[in-house]
Design an enzyme around this catalytic site. Structure first.
Site, short mmCIF file in Angstrom:
data_model
loop_
_atom_site.label_atom_id
_atom_site.label_comp_id
_atom_site.label_asym_id
_atom_site.label_seq_id
_atom_site.Cartn_x
_atom_site.Cartn_y
_atom_site.Cartn_z
N ASP A 196 -1.79 -111.76 20.37
CA ASP A 196 -1.00 -110.66 19.65
C ASP A 196 -0.32 -110.00 20.73
O ASP A 196 0.01 -110.59 21.65
CB ASP A 196 -1.83 -109.13 19.86
CG ASP A 196 -3.32 -109.47 18.84
OD1 ASP A 196 -2.86 -109.86 17.63
OD2 ASP A 196 -4.00 -108.76 18.97
N ARG B 58 -3.04 -106.58 30.62
CA ARG B 58 -1.43 -106.70 29.68
C ARG B 58 -0.54 -105.84 31.23
O ARG B 58 -0.63 -105.19 31.79
CB ARG B 58 -1.33 -104.98 29.10
CG ARG B 58 -2.23 -105.54 28.17
CD ARG B 58 -2.78 -104.10 26.73
NE ARG B 58 -3.62 -104.43 25.52
CZ ARG B 58 -3.30 -104.24 24.84
NH1 ARG B 58 -3.51 -102.47 24.89
NH2 ARG B 58 -4.19 -104.15 23.52
N GLN C 85 -11.58 -103.52 25.38
CA GLN C 85 -11.86 -102.83 24.25
C GLN C 85 -13.60 -103.42 23.58
O GLN C 85 -13.46 -104.83 23.76
CB GLN C 85 -10.78 -103.31 22.84
CG GLN C 85 -9.60 -102.80 23.53
CD GLN C 85 -8.73 -102.44 22.72
OE1 GLN C 85 -8.15 -102.08 22.59
NE2 GLN C 85 -9.04 -103.88 21.79
N ASP D 117 -3.81 -94.57 14.11
CA ASP D 117 -4.62 -94.72 14.79
C ASP D 117 -5.85 -93.34 15.34
O ASP D 117 -5.69 -92.16 14.59
CB ASP D 117 -3.26 -94.25 16.90
CG ASP D 117 -2.95 -95.40 17.05
OD1 ASP D 117 -2.92 -96.27 16.55
OD2 ASP D 117 -1.76 -95.07 17.54
N GLU E 101 -6.17 -91.68 22.89
CA GLU E 101 -6.29 -92.43 21.52
C GLU E 101 -7.02 -93.09 21.82
O GLU E 101 -6.74 -93.98 23.31
CB GLU E 101 -4.36 -93.38 21.67
CG GLU E 101 -4.79 -94.26 20.41
CD GLU E 101 -3.89 -95.19 20.56
OE1 GLU E 101 -3.80 -96.59 20.24
OE2 GLU E 101 -2.54 -95.05 20.49
N SER F 204 -6.71 -98.16 17.94
CA SER F 204 -6.04 -98.45 16.94
C SER F 204 -6.40 -99.45 16.26
O SER F 204 -6.91 -100.55 16.01
CB SER F 204 -4.44 -98.95 17.52
OG SER F 204 -3.78 -99.56 16.54
#
Length: 335
Positions: free
Chosen positions: A57, A110, A125, A236, A249, A252
């Site tokens: 992604d 990341r 996640q 979100d 948050e 997503s």
């Protein structure tokens, strides 16, 4: 250097030992509750993929993936950013049927993340994806799925509070739905992040829909890759996080692009070069199932339910010295 917010008089409700114990309980509870609420089966997922597959992604399109070579296989590999495209391909290869889906433990790196109380270079996640019909590709189906996820989170909190009676976290089960354009119309003079905070402070549990396209102001609410979520059918999920006084948050997600949406969004985003990658080609030819899916942050959920103020309290990662010193001085126990 990371930026850290230190709330006044913060003290964790749980000791380090209790925190580790509670993290394990939350992860077990959430996996079971998500599988039941969304009709999912757990599957094994990759930590890295072949960049030539087009399966990694691109997030906002500017983040650099961690890349390394595997000499014995004669290939390069990329550590995943997330698994949105991989999951859809997996549903196709694993022969899942309409109404059924998969859940994975997704771990990512990341490297370009800006570090603060909520952001780490290590991302964990629950990534999930489910096959739907063409008739399901609408906002009502999206909202129904969001309500199921919020219900699973609130149910998990009830069970955790039963085990740790001194936890004082409160969550609202009623979700306030709003589009990114409606949010801009409501708060035209605020930045997107300020709008999220203002609206979530008022409504407590919020779902912001239709993220990625240009708004009336000429700006985007937030960046979205063009090749997984349909920008008209994504969202979100945010909860008001009392300890940090901000919107948190936790997911997503969205109904994924079909052939038409992918075609339009690739052109809008200037990413027509992706059309010949294996994943994109199959999708444009209508060979992949129609799906809905998303990621639910494991560390974010732990922060939310346990009333923590820094993601480093619930996961092991690397931080700059200034952040570590500030947290130690304030009694914030970084793992």
């Amino acid at each position: 250097m990371g930026k850290v917010i230190i709330p006044e008089n913060y003290k964790s409700c749980l000791s380090r030992y209790e925190t580790q114990e509670a993290i394990g309980a939350i992860k077990n509870l959430m996996q079971k509750k998500l599988c039941m609420a969304l009709k999912l089966k757990r599957v094994t997922a990759p930590l890295f993929v072949d960049p030539a597959s087009g399966l990694n992604d691109d997030l906002n399109g500017i983040e650099r993936p961690v890349t390394f070579d595997i000499p014995d296989a004669g290939v390069n590999a990329q550590v995943v950013h997330s698994l949105a495209k991989w999951k859809r391909m997996a549903l196709y290869h694993y022969d899942f049927r309409v109404g059924k889906g998969l859940l994975t433990d997704m771990n990512a790196v990341r490297r370009d993340e800006e570090l603060d109380n909520l952001h780490s270079v290590y991302v964990d996640q629950w990534d999930w994806e489910k096959i739907i019909t063409r008739e399901d590709r609408n906002l009502e189906y999206l909202k129904s799925t969001v309500n199921r996820i919020v219900g699973a989170i609130c149910n998990a909190l009830d069970e955790i509070k039963y085990q740790y009676e001194h936890l004082d976290t409160e969550l609202c089960r009623e979700v306030a739905f709003i589009t990114s354009q409606e949010l801009e119309d409501l708060y035209p003079n605020l930045t997107p992040k300020e709008r999220e905070n203002a609206y979530t402070k008022e409504h407590k549990t919020v779902c912001i829909m239709q993220i990625g396209d240009v708004l009336a102001s000429g700006e985007r609410h937030d960046g979205r890759a063009p090749d997984y979520d349909d920008w008209k059918l994504n969202c979100d999920i945010l909860f008001w996080h009392e300890p940090l006084q901000c919107a948190l948050e936790i997911s997503s997600m969205g109904i994924r692009v079909d052939e038409k949406a992918l075609d339009e969004q690739l052109t809008k985003a200037g990413c027509d070069d992706r059309r010949n990658l294996p994943f994109h080609k199959m999708l444009l030819e209508g060979k992949l199932p129609l799906t809905i899916g998303g990621g639910i942050g494991q560390s974010r959920i732990c922060m939310l339910l346990l009333g923590k103020v820094h993601v480093g309290e619930v996961q092991a990662s690397l931080w700059d010295e200034e952040t570590l010193k500030a947290c130690k001085k304030a009694g914030i126990e970084i793992l």
